[in-house]
Motif scaffolding. Structure first.
Motif, PDB file in Angstrom:
ATOM      1  N   SER A  17      -1.113  71.722  61.644  1.00 56.60           N
ATOM      2  CA  SER A  17      -0.893  70.285  61.478  1.00 56.60           C
ATOM      3  C   SER A  17      -1.290  69.536  62.739  1.00 56.60           C
ATOM      4  CB  SER A  17       0.579  70.004  61.175  1.00 56.60           C
ATOM      5  OG  SER A  17       0.994  70.605  59.975  1.00 56.60           O
ATOM      6  N   LEU A  18      -1.661  68.293  62.548  1.00 57.23           N
ATOM      7  CA  LEU A  18      -1.919  67.361  63.640  1.00 57.23           C
ATOM      8  C   LEU A  18      -1.487  65.978  63.190  1.00 57.23           C
ATOM      9  CD1 LEU A  18      -5.521  68.110  65.027  1.00 57.23           C
ATOM     10  CD2 LEU A  18      -3.358  68.374  66.258  1.00 57.23           C
ATOM     11  N   ARG A  19      -1.135  65.152  64.157  1.00 57.72           N
ATOM     12  CA  ARG A  19      -0.856  63.752  63.860  1.00 57.72           C
ATOM     13  C   ARG A  19      -1.751  62.882  64.721  1.00 57.72           C
ATOM     14  NH1 ARG A  19       4.492  59.888  64.383  1.00 57.72           N
ATOM     15  NH2 ARG A  19       3.972  60.004  66.605  1.00 57.72           N
ATOM     16  N   LEU A  20      -2.530  62.064  64.061  1.00 60.11           N
ATOM     17  CA  LEU A  20      -3.387  61.101  64.753  1.00 60.11           C
ATOM     18  C   LEU A  20      -2.670  59.756  64.852  1.00 60.11           C
ATOM     19  CD1 LEU A  20      -6.842  61.790  63.029  1.00 60.11           C
ATOM     20  CD2 LEU A  20      -5.792  62.958  64.985  1.00 60.11           C
ATOM     21  N   THR A  68      -0.727  62.180  55.203  1.00 58.95           N
ATOM     22  CA  THR A  68       0.107  61.009  54.970  1.00 58.95           C
ATOM     23  C   THR A  68      -0.219  59.935  55.995  1.00 58.95           C
ATOM     24  OG1 THR A  68       1.911  62.384  54.127  1.00 58.95           O
ATOM     25  CG2 THR A  68       2.451  60.126  54.750  1.00 58.95           C
ATOM     26  N   ILE A  69      -0.521  58.746  55.516  1.00 61.11           N
ATOM     27  CA  ILE A  69      -0.792  57.616  56.411  1.00 61.11           C
ATOM     28  C   ILE A  69       0.457  56.746  56.466  1.00 61.11           C
ATOM     29  CG2 ILE A  69      -1.771  56.129  54.604  1.00 61.11           C
ATOM     30  CD1 ILE A  69      -3.775  55.135  56.760  1.00 61.11           C
ATOM     31  N   GLN A  81      -0.672  61.768  59.475  1.00 63.89           N
ATOM     32  CA  GLN A  81      -0.096  63.102  59.561  1.00 63.89           C
ATOM     33  C   GLN A  81      -0.934  64.031  58.691  1.00 63.89           C
ATOM     34  OE1 GLN A  81       2.578  64.338  61.408  1.00 63.89           O
ATOM     35  NE2 GLN A  81       1.880  66.326  60.637  1.00 63.89           N
ATOM     36  N   MET A  82      -1.468  65.059  59.299  1.00 57.75           N
ATOM     37  CA  MET A  82      -2.356  65.981  58.590  1.00 57.75           C
ATOM     38  C   MET A  82      -1.731  67.369  58.575  1.00 57.75           C
ATOM     39  SD  MET A  82      -6.047  64.737  60.106  1.00 57.75           S
ATOM     40  CE  MET A  82      -5.714  65.348  61.749  1.00 57.75           C
TER      41      MET A  82
END
Length: 116
Positions: A17-20, A68-69, A81-82
């Motif tokens: 997971s990553l969060r941009l 999720t945006i 959120q990826m």
């Protein structure tokens, strides 16, 4: 003018997971919809997810259920959120802002690499 600055990209293993994050500054009240696009090597830029000022969202079919945006208007920031990332998600991810009269703003992009 609106400035958009992305952060949070990097290298992640498949399934991770990553969060941009995308921080907006400038004439931010002019922004209606904000979103994320991505461009993989040799491919066209494509919409990943978008959220309007009213909170409506839409996603590319390829990321539904995984990404999720969200939008924090108090911080002038939009997040992506990826989860369950796969190598096919490898791309440069760009933050995008659209004003009510159709002006487009882009960030410089952040690279996401999904690899073992």
């Amino acid at each position: 003018q609106v400035q958009l600055v992305e952060s949070g990209g990097g290298l992640v293993q498949p399934g991770g997971s990553l969060r941009l994050s995308c921080a907006a500054s400038g004439r931010i009240k002019s922004i209606d919809a904000m979103g994320w696009y991505r461009q993989a090597p040799g491919k066209q830029r494509e919409l990943v997810a978008r959220v309007t000022s009213g909170g409506s969202t839409n996603y590319a079919d390829s990321v539904k259920g995984r990404f999720t945006i969200s939008r924090d208007n108090t911080k002038n920031t939009v997040y992506l959120q990826m989860n369950s990332l796969s190598p096919e998600d490898t791309a440069v991810y760009y933050c995008h802002g659209l004003t009510g009269w159709g002006m487009n703003y882009w960030g410089k992009g952040t690279l996401v690499t999904v690899s073992s």
